[in-house]
Design a protein around this motif. Structure first.
Motif, PDB file in Angstrom:
ATOM      1  N   LEU A 214       0.846  -1.192   0.000  1.00  0.00           N
ATOM      2  CA  LEU A 214       0.000   0.000   0.000  1.00  0.00           C
ATOM      3  C   LEU A 214       0.881   1.243   0.000  1.00  0.00           C
ATOM      4  O   LEU A 214       1.756   1.392   0.865  1.00  0.00           O
ATOM      5  N   ASP A 217       0.766   7.341   0.743  1.00  0.00           N
ATOM      6  CA  ASP A 217      -0.274   8.348   0.517  1.00  0.00           C
ATOM      7  C   ASP A 217      -1.667   7.769   0.703  1.00  0.00           C
ATOM      8  O   ASP A 217      -2.569   8.444   1.210  1.00  0.00           O
ATOM      9  N   LEU A 218      -1.851   6.519   0.297  1.00  0.00           N
ATOM     10  CA  LEU A 218      -3.162   5.895   0.448  1.00  0.00           C
ATOM     11  C   LEU A 218      -3.478   5.662   1.920  1.00  0.00           C
ATOM     12  O   LEU A 218      -4.595   5.922   2.385  1.00  0.00           O
ATOM     13  N   PHE A 320      -8.613  -2.206  -2.039  1.00  0.00           N
ATOM     14  CA  PHE A 320      -7.890  -1.209  -2.819  1.00  0.00           C
ATOM     15  C   PHE A 320      -7.135  -1.829  -3.985  1.00  0.00           C
ATOM     16  O   PHE A 320      -6.899  -1.176  -4.999  1.00  0.00           O
ATOM     17  N   ALA A 324      -7.809  -0.203  -7.594  1.00  0.00           N
ATOM     18  CA  ALA A 324      -6.753   0.428  -8.373  1.00  0.00           C
ATOM     19  C   ALA A 324      -6.809  -0.018  -9.828  1.00  0.00           C
ATOM     20  O   ALA A 324      -6.644   0.785 -10.757  1.00  0.00           O
ATOM     21  N   VAL A 332      -1.826  -1.412  -7.291  1.00  0.00           N
ATOM     22  CA  VAL A 332      -2.062  -0.549  -6.131  1.00  0.00           C
ATOM     23  C   VAL A 332      -0.793   0.181  -5.715  1.00  0.00           C
ATOM     24  O   VAL A 332      -0.851   1.311  -5.202  1.00  0.00           O
ATOM     25  N   LEU A 335      -0.354   3.766  -7.355  1.00  0.00           N
ATOM     26  CA  LEU A 335      -1.340   4.835  -7.181  1.00  0.00           C
ATOM     27  C   LEU A 335      -0.654   6.157  -6.860  1.00  0.00           C
ATOM     28  O   LEU A 335       0.277   6.211  -6.046  1.00  0.00           O
ATOM     29  N   GLN A 339      -5.046   9.935  -6.939  1.00  0.00           N
ATOM     30  CA  GLN A 339      -5.769   8.671  -7.062  1.00  0.00           C
ATOM     31  C   GLN A 339      -6.042   8.059  -5.697  1.00  0.00           C
ATOM     32  O   GLN A 339      -7.138   7.546  -5.435  1.00  0.00           O
ATOM     33  N   SER A 340      -5.062   8.118  -4.810  1.00  0.00           N
ATOM     34  CA  SER A 340      -5.245   7.597  -3.449  1.00  0.00           C
ATOM     35  C   SER A 340      -6.330   8.359  -2.716  1.00  0.00           C
ATOM     36  O   SER A 340      -7.172   7.776  -2.023  1.00  0.00           O
TER      37      SER A 340
END
Length: 921
Positions: A214, A217-218, A320, A324, A332, A335, A339-340
């Motif tokens: 991951l 930022d997400l 996620f 994605a 993912v 991203l 987008q996140s």
């Protein structure tokens, strides 16, 4: 003394007695004057009374709160203990790792394909490969590209063996493939693409990710908008929970706000969507269970894989990893910040905030998340401003295009039939199928576009034009359903399948629904007739064995069957009759009467039995069989047509290639099931007639729609509309009809053929189907150009010609300017030697093909390789024979060989077909 005055009374008591004050000694005086009432004295007592009431209220509330807390604690303790067992049971196995997965067929790279390096790379990325040299290479495999080559290296979890290869291209065309051992390869299979998982009854799709995959930022985006103190609290934000509960009590609405990520995870895994205070207590109990058992990173990982992020077609997008791919077409890990933020914002209301349906809402929500990230110091204001300026940049939207919901349902059913109640998901099986996602997309688009045209044709039927405009004579119009099946005719692999107009509206799979086949069945009548030619025996009433030039009667006729007890009077679709016409023209124009007449000549039982051999088991030996009156599903019809497209070998449609464990060990491999049904020559002769159907007959409209590849096919019209056709590497069946079996009142050429044409036109543009070839005749077939006026061999004097295929020995010998067919050389003509025409010599069928029986009216003593009566075995020529065309010592036998064997059979009476069993076809 005044009247209102009271006397003063004085009491004197003995010393040592008690006074009025209660003390001993002294005297006490009690005045009889009235007391003055002071306002300040009464207010003090009132304040005391109010204070007492408030104290009692506070104490009562405290007591009630204590009781509620004790009761809540008891209830919570009960649920904590009770749901501890539920959590334990749920967590005995990994939450996602054992999900059964369905994969597409491996894409094959072949020389001469239109397949660029970038296209190959894109397909590898979609299958899960990563670029070589990345810090975290994919366990499925890696690749590296140069300007005109790409090197592919499977990883330890690949479907294939770990043998790498390099594909070389030039101008977008594959020129060569070389294995890592230096060997030149004829083809190389790429990694299969994941289609979907079978974990959810609600048809959810999920791509598992780890916490390390991951992007930061997400993670920060999710925390900023959903749970800022996730890594600090113990699973519950008490202030927010109590505030939410109080708000629910006050407003009467159960909004259930203030949930932490762990509480959301508890809901998603263990509880129903029903909202209640009881469920909130259970939710908190499960939350504590999860917080006790897992680390924060583990909880976030579970959340990242479980959270619902919308819908695409009939599939829900879970996690996620899948989101994605669904929204941005990327892994993912790739991203970006905007987008996140978009995905994190969608958690609140996924469908309401769908960027495809509501892009403005999605952008506003994304920007809200970015502002929240600034507040939590996850990003700077400048980064937020840059991210807000970024467009959505969504991947192309597709509804049920690559996912193939009807196909997945059939795979699920077949697995259930194969393994019974076996826990497919519990074992985490990998199911490798035959589906081609690119071709599935082409099929879905073709059906969608084609059915719009069909709907317009249906709508026009109920339009009435008046002076005031168009008036609809019917308001509730029933629009037809549709099915499309595409398969590889040489392997039987179902490459694409559409079972209806809209899976979300109806899950009824029309691809496996039984429907009358109509005229798409007619090629089996002509194949039965060609099959009879192998015996060398003429059909009843004919001068020779059956060929494409055999004359058939197309006048209205009443046919008798069942020993004359039943009469059958067919009519042509447009009530047009052409009298005597060639078999080629009869199939090309799809004439009903002529086809039934041919079926009667070859025997209705022989036609029905050929149909049974091809998989159309409902066919019965009646005149109606010739016109496709009996049922078959589109999928069964696709399998039956492999007989013509696969050199006479019938191959069953298959969807599953292999089933493996989650570790990659083979559980089952599925080999195609095939059997020879027709001699390859018979299959090709029938194919050649169907080729004329597309080029000159009822289906020539597909050429006007832009489909120009070599192909053969047949239209079909009964109550339903059909089209069946194929190229050298792709077979497709299209069906259009009403669910209530009412007459769709549309020809196959107008309803089904346009869908077929759009599908095939776009299919041959795909790299894997771009190498379409012309149909090559097998040994024993001669193709001639014939004059249209005389049906004799065309030469320079008659250029108006067409091409016809013949079984060797059955072709015409005369030319359009020499009708007698005298083809002898000058010496033979001068001395009167040689034959003007020779009787047909039918070569034997291949050893692996069941030999045909003689048709009705044939001599049963003759086998498949029998030579017609009077025909002698060919002798070796001597020197004079080579010069003059005569045999040594012909003498009397030569005159016998000149007799026409076909004429000797003309007067034979038709014989009855065998009462039991299928004739050999």
């Amino acid at each position: 003394m005044a009247a209102n005055e009271r006397p003063t009374r004085t009491y004197s008591r003995a010393s040592g007695g008690k006074t009025a004050s209660g003390r001993t000694g002294g005297t006490a005086t009690v005045s009889s004057r009235p007391r003055r009432r002071s306002g300040s004295g009464g207010g003090k007592r009132g304040r005391l009374s109010n204070l007492d009431w408030k104290i009692k209220l506070v104490l009562g509330f405290a007591a009630l709160l204590l009781v509620v807390c004790v009761a809540t604690g008891a209830v919570f303790a009960y649920y904590y203990h009770a749901y501890g067992h539920v959590v334990e049971q749920r967590l005995r196995q990994p939450l996602f790792a054992k999900t059964a997965k369905i994969y597409a067929a491996p894409r094959e790279v072949r020389p001469k394909q239109k397949y660029s390096v970038q296209q190959i790379a894109n397909d590898l990325v979609r299958a899960g490969y990563s670029t070589a040299g990345m810090p975290h290479p994919s366990q499925l495999g890696t690749f590296s590209i140069s300007e005109d080559s790409i090197h592919i290296q499977p990883g330890p979890q690949s479907y294939h063996a770990p043998d790498g290869a390099t594909a070389y291209t030039s101008k977008g065309v594959v020129t060569a493939i070389k294995g890592d051992d230096g060997q030149q390869l004829g083809a190389y299979e790429l990694e299969p693409e994941l289609i979907t998982g079978l974990s959810d009854k609600n048809r959810g799709k999920r791509r598992l990710v780890t916490y390390d995959e991951l992007p930061p930022d997400l993670v920060q985006a999710v925390m900023a908008i959903e749970d800022r103190r996730f890594f600090e609290h113990g699973g519950v934000n008490y202030y927010r929970v109590l505030g939410a509960m109080w708000n629910d009590l006050r407003t009467g609405h159960k909004e259930q706000g203030a949930s932490t990520l762990t509480m959301q995870l508890s809901r998603g895994f263990f509880l129903t969507p029903q909202k209640s205070f009881k469920r909130k207590i259970i939710e908190v109990a499960i939350t504590f269970q999860l917080e006790h058992r897992f680390t924060k990173k583990q909880i976030f990982t579970m959340y990242a894989n479980e959270i619902n992020l919308g819908q695409r077609g009939s599939f829900s997008i879970n996690g996620f990893g899948e989101a994605a791919q669904a929204y941005f077409g990327v892994d993912v890990r790739d991203l970006t910040l905007p987008q996140s933020a978009l995905l994190a914002g969608m958690i609140q209301r996924p469908n309401y905030l769908s960027p495809y349906r509501h892009p403005k809402r999605a952008l506003e929500r994304r920007n809200t998340v970015l502002d929240a990230m600034v507040e939590t110091h996850a990003i700077t204001k400048q980064q937020a401003q840059q991210a807000k300026a970024a467009p959505l940049s969504l991947a192309p939207f597709s509804v049920d295009e690559r996912e193939a919901p009807y196909f997945v349902d059939l795979v699920r059913d077949k697995l259930t039939q194969r393994y019974g109640d076996r826990d497919i998901n519990g074992e985490g099986l990998r199911i490798y199928t035959s589906l081609d996602p690119d071709l599935q997309t082409v099929a879905t688009v073709a059906v969608e576009n084609g059915m719009k045209q069909v709907d317009e044709l249906v709508r026009r039927r109920y339009e009435r034009h008046t002076r005031h405009g168009v008036v609809m004579t019917r308001q509730n119009i029933t629009y037809p359903q549709v099915a499309l099946i595409a398969l590889d005719p040489h392997t039987g692999q179902v490459l694409a399948l559409v079972g209806g107009r809209n899976y979300g509206f109806s899950q009824l799979d029309h691809a496996i629904s039984q429907r009358p086949t109509g005229s798409v069945f007619k090629p089996f009548v002509y194949a039965t007739a060609f099959n009879s030619s192998l015996t060398g025996v003429p059909l009843p009433g004919q001068q020779g064995v059956f060929t494409a030039l055999t004359m058939l009667n197309d006048d209205d006729t009443t046919f008798s069957f069942d020993n004359g007890n039943v009469q059958y009077s067919p009519h042509n679709y447009k009530k047009e009759n052409y009298g005597m016409m060639t078999a080629r023209d009869a199939l090309m124009k799809s004439q009903n009467v002529a086809t039934v007449a041919l079926a009667q000549m070859v025997g209705f039982d022989n036609v029905a039995n050929l149909a049974h051999q091809a998989g159309i088991t409902s066919a019965e030996a009646t005149p109606a069989v010739a016109l496709g009156a009996y049922n078959a599903s589109p999928l069964e019809m696709a399998g039956a047509y492999t007989v013509f497209a696969n050199n006479g070998v019938k191959i069953d449609p298959t969807m599953i290639a292999s089933v493996r464990t989650s570790e990659g060990d083979v559980v089952d491999d599925f080999a195609p099931i095939s059997k020879p049904v027709l001699d390859p020559r018979v299959a090709y002769l029938t194919l050649s007639l169907m080729r004329d159907v597309i080029n000159h007959g009822t289906a020539e409209g597909v050429r006007g729609m832009g489909f120009m590849a070599p192909a053969a096919g047949k239209t079909g019209t009964s109550h339903d509309a059909w089209f069946a056709g194929f190229t050298s590497n792709l077979l497709c069946i299209v069906w259009v009809g009403n669910d209530d079996y009412s007459d769709v009142k549309l020809e196959g050429a107008k309803a089904a053929a346009p869908i077929w044409a759009e599908f095939m036109k776009n299919a041959v543009e795909l790299p894997q189907y771009s190498d379409t070839q012309y149909f090559d005749p097998p040994a024993g077939i001669t193709e001639l150009s014939l004059d249209k006026n005389t049906n004799l061999i065309a030469d320079a004097s008659c250029p108006d010609d067409y091409t016809v295929a013949f079984l060797d020995g059955t072709q015409p010998t005369g030319t359009c300017d020499h009708p007698s067919g005298d083809q002898r050389n000058i010496f033979q003509k001068v001395f009167g030697l040689g034959n003007k025409s020779a009787p047909p010599v039918i070569p034997p069928a291949p050893a692996n093909v069941v030999q045909p029986e003689a048709p009705t009216g044939a001599n049963p003593s003759q086998g498949a390789n029998a030579i017609p009566n009077g025909q002698q075995q060919k002798k070796k020529k001597g020197f004079f024979g080579k010069v003059f065309g005569v045999f040594k010592g012909d003498g009397k036998k030569q005159s016998q060989s000149n007799a026409n064997p076909q004429q000797q059979n003309n007067d034979q009476q038709p014989q009855q077909p065998p009462p039991n069993g299928s004739p050999n076809l």
